[in-house]
Design a protein around this motif. Structure first.
Motif, mmCIF file in Angstrom:
data_model
loop_
_atom_site.group_PDB
_atom_site.id
_atom_site.type_symbol
_atom_site.label_atom_id
_atom_site.label_comp_id
_atom_site.label_asym_id
_atom_site.label_seq_id
_atom_site.Cartn_x
_atom_site.Cartn_y
_atom_site.Cartn_z
ATOM 1 N N PHE A 193 0.811 -1.217 0.000
ATOM 2 C CA PHE A 193 0.000 0.000 0.000
ATOM 3 C C PHE A 193 0.840 1.261 0.000
ATOM 4 N N SER A 194 2.187 1.109 0.100
ATOM 5 C CA SER A 194 3.121 2.232 0.086
ATOM 6 C C SER A 194 2.723 3.246 1.158
ATOM 7 N N PHE A 195 2.798 4.539 0.836
ATOM 8 C CA PHE A 195 2.359 5.551 1.815
ATOM 9 C C PHE A 195 0.990 6.115 1.442
ATOM 10 N N ASP A 197 -4.542 2.930 1.203
ATOM 11 C CA ASP A 197 -4.715 1.477 1.196
ATOM 12 C C ASP A 197 -4.188 0.928 -0.123
ATOM 13 N N ALA A 198 -4.222 -0.396 -0.260
ATOM 14 C CA ALA A 198 -3.677 -1.041 -1.451
ATOM 15 C C ALA A 198 -4.490 -0.728 -2.700
ATOM 16 N N ALA A 199 -5.813 -0.606 -2.565
ATOM 17 C CA ALA A 199 -6.649 -0.300 -3.724
ATOM 18 C C ALA A 199 -6.295 1.066 -4.295
ATOM 19 N N GLN A 200 -6.127 2.058 -3.421
ATOM 20 C CA GLN A 200 -5.764 3.392 -3.873
ATOM 21 C C GLN A 200 -4.369 3.388 -4.505
ATOM 22 N N PHE A 201 -3.443 2.676 -3.880
ATOM 23 C CA PHE A 201 -2.089 2.595 -4.413
ATOM 24 C C PHE A 201 -2.081 1.901 -5.773
ATOM 25 N N GLY A 202 -2.816 0.805 -5.897
ATOM 26 C CA GLY A 202 -2.866 0.081 -7.162
ATOM 27 C C GLY A 202 -3.466 0.906 -8.275
ATOM 28 N N ALA A 203 -4.538 1.634 -7.966
ATOM 29 C CA ALA A 203 -5.173 2.482 -8.976
ATOM 30 C C ALA A 203 -4.227 3.578 -9.438
ATOM 31 N N GLU A 204 -3.537 4.189 -8.487
ATOM 32 C CA GLU A 204 -2.620 5.272 -8.844
ATOM 33 C C GLU A 204 -1.446 4.748 -9.661
ATOM 34 N N MET A 205 -0.932 3.583 -9.286
ATOM 35 C CA MET A 205 0.172 2.999 -10.052
ATOM 36 C C MET A 205 -0.275 2.618 -11.460
#
Length: 500
Positions: A226-228, A231-239
């Motif tokens: 999930f980086s900083f 959550d993981a969903a937000q991180f995955g979407a941004e990536m």
């Protein structure tokens, strides 16, 4: 005896020395008071206070500063898990946007107010007004909760639209925005690699063990990084979104060195997306890249892109190649949703919601579902059924009327963006707007399965980029005599486009 020149005010001749001494004394007393009352937190606050005051002054002098600060602050929301102090970053962002809006009026004479007379602003205003009317929804069990969700639903987008449309932004401002996005995303990907291959920090372990975070971020013994981010969903979407933007730059750049740089960034961002374990983020790439090929209107590139994408999708859907790798298997499961128990549960929840919402065309009221519903009205049916989707959340809180208006607004933005981009002449501006528009379409599609459109930093990027695309013609440049386009060439502003 005359006072030394460096101690005198040029206009009045009064000694500045005593003014500085008085201000320094007041500041020292304030620091002592804060430290005595709040300890280390007071010391930090005392150090930050002058910086905050200086930033407030800069924002009031130039609203562009507020807009660029808004971008940086949006990426720091997740850092709150690393500090012991409860920092209300969301409220700070609210305050920053309000201050930037005030700066528009302070600097009103040089603002381009005529840009508010546009279809783009009309669309966001209609949606914003509808959400304001939702405040008097008689079905709402707790009206003050409206404020917490209306910010993500419409308020921030409306404020950003006002700021972006009327502020005389330059091409350098756009470049700064894009570079900030790429740099923050690179840092986020590297931090996720640290989580995956070196381990979590103590603060991250505490966060993972709180609430339901471990249940959603540790699957079959595998960490969803999930980086900083929140959550993981937000991180995955941004990536996934920034992977798409970098990939488009690989196709659009002319210089080999620049292509190589963006190719490396594409690989880094893509692996960041992969280790997030966010399956639905795959559709940001698939839908966004397909939309980019349509924007290009280039049959050859459309065929090349299809020849690259279709076999990969077929391999994921109909073979077991790479299934031993957890990240590959997560991507494969996104293409076979009916074999996924969590997706089937979502469909069952939506069927349940249909019964509740059948006679509620305007929904249960903003702030009744997800976290705010659980906090303020946990007994209400809207708080007891997880939406697991941005559009389902809108459906619950604003009804079928609200979600229809919202989707029409998104479609309007996409349509206006396509029209605008197809009119551009400047190659640099075209490739930037291609990335913005393709990422917006991909994220909008992903909203069916995750509420990323209402979370930082993705929401901030989308709010800004859609408004930049809608008015991208104001930075377009005329070709020179030799057919090339330079930044120094005068901007073409055609009146027949101003109505959109």
């Amino acid at each position: 005896m005359a006072q030394p020149a460096f101690l005198l005010n040029k206009n009045t001749g009064l000694p500045q020395f005593w003014l500085y001494t008085f201000m320094g004394g007041l500041y020292t007393i304030m620091v002592g008071y804060l430290v005595s009352k709040m300890g280390a937190s007071g010391a930090i606050l005392a150090v930050l206070a002058p910086v905050v005051i200086a930033l407030v002054v800069f924002v009031l002098l130039d609203p562009r500063v507020g807009m660029l600060l808004y971008v940086q602050l949006s990426f720091t929301v997740g850092f709150t898990r690393f500090v012991q102090i409860d920092i209300p970053v969301g409220l700070l962002i609210d305050g920053l946007l309000a201050l930037t809006l005030l700066s528009l009026f302070v600097n009103g004479q040089r603002m381009e107010w005529r840009r508010l007379r546009s279809l783009t602003f009309a669309l966001i205003t209609i949606w914003f007004v509808y959400t304001v009317i939702e405040l008097i929804n008689p079905e709402a069990p707790y009206r003050p909760a409206w404020f917490f969700h209306v910010r993500a639903f419409s308020l921030h987008w409306f404020l950003v639209a006002c700021i972006i449309l009327v502020t005389p932004l330059s091409r350098k401002d756009i470049r700064f925005f894009v570079n900030s996005w790429l740099i923050w995303s690179l840092l986020a990907a590297l931090w996720a690699f640290k989580q995956q291959y070196l381990g979590l920090s103590p603060a991250e372990v505490v966060w993972l063990n709180s609430g339901f975070n471990a249940r959603t971020h540790m699957l079959f013994g595998q960490l969803r990084c999930f980086s900083f981010y929140s959550d993981a969903a937000q991180f995955g979407a941004e990536m996934a979104g920034v992977t798409l933007v970098a990939l488009i730059r690989v196709f659009e750049e002319k210089k080999l060195v620049t292509k190589v740089v963006y190719a490396c960034l594409t690989l880094i961002y893509f692996w960041g997306y992969a280790i997030s374990g966010t399956r639905s983020a795959l559709f940001v790439l698939v839908a966004g890249f397909a939309f980019y090929l349509v924007l290009k209107r280039d049959l050859l590139k459309l065929m090349i892109g299809s020849a690259m994408a279709v076999p990969l999708l077929l391999l994921l859907m109909y073979t077991s190649i790479g299934s031993s790798n957890y990240q590959v298997q997560r991507m494969r499961s996104a293409l076979t949703p009916m074999n996924d128990p969590s997706f089937i549960l979502r469909l069952q929840n939506q069927e349940k919601l249909k019964g509740y919402l059948k006679d509620l065309p305007f929904g249960a009221g903003i702030g009744t579902s997800t976290d705010m519903g659980a906090r303020f009205s946990p007994w209400h049916w809207a708080a007891q059924t997880p939406p697991d989707s941005w559009y389902v959340e809108l459906w619950i809180e604003t009804g079928r009327v609200g979600v229809a208006l919202y989707i029409l607004m998104l479609m309007g933005f996409a349509g206006i963006g396509v029209y605008r981009v197809w009119q551009l002449k400047d190659p640099w501006l075209i490739k930037i707007m291609y990335g913005f528009l393709a990422e917006f379409v991909g994220i909008a599609l992903m909203g069916y399965s995750n509420p990323v459109l209402g979370q930082f930093p993705t929401s901030s990027v989308i709010f800004i980029s859609t408004m930049l695309v809608a008015t991208c013609n104001r930075w377009d440049t005329a070709p020179s005599i030799d057919g090339s386009v330079t930044e120094e060439t005068a901007s073409l502003k055609l009146d027949r486009y101003e109505a959109i």
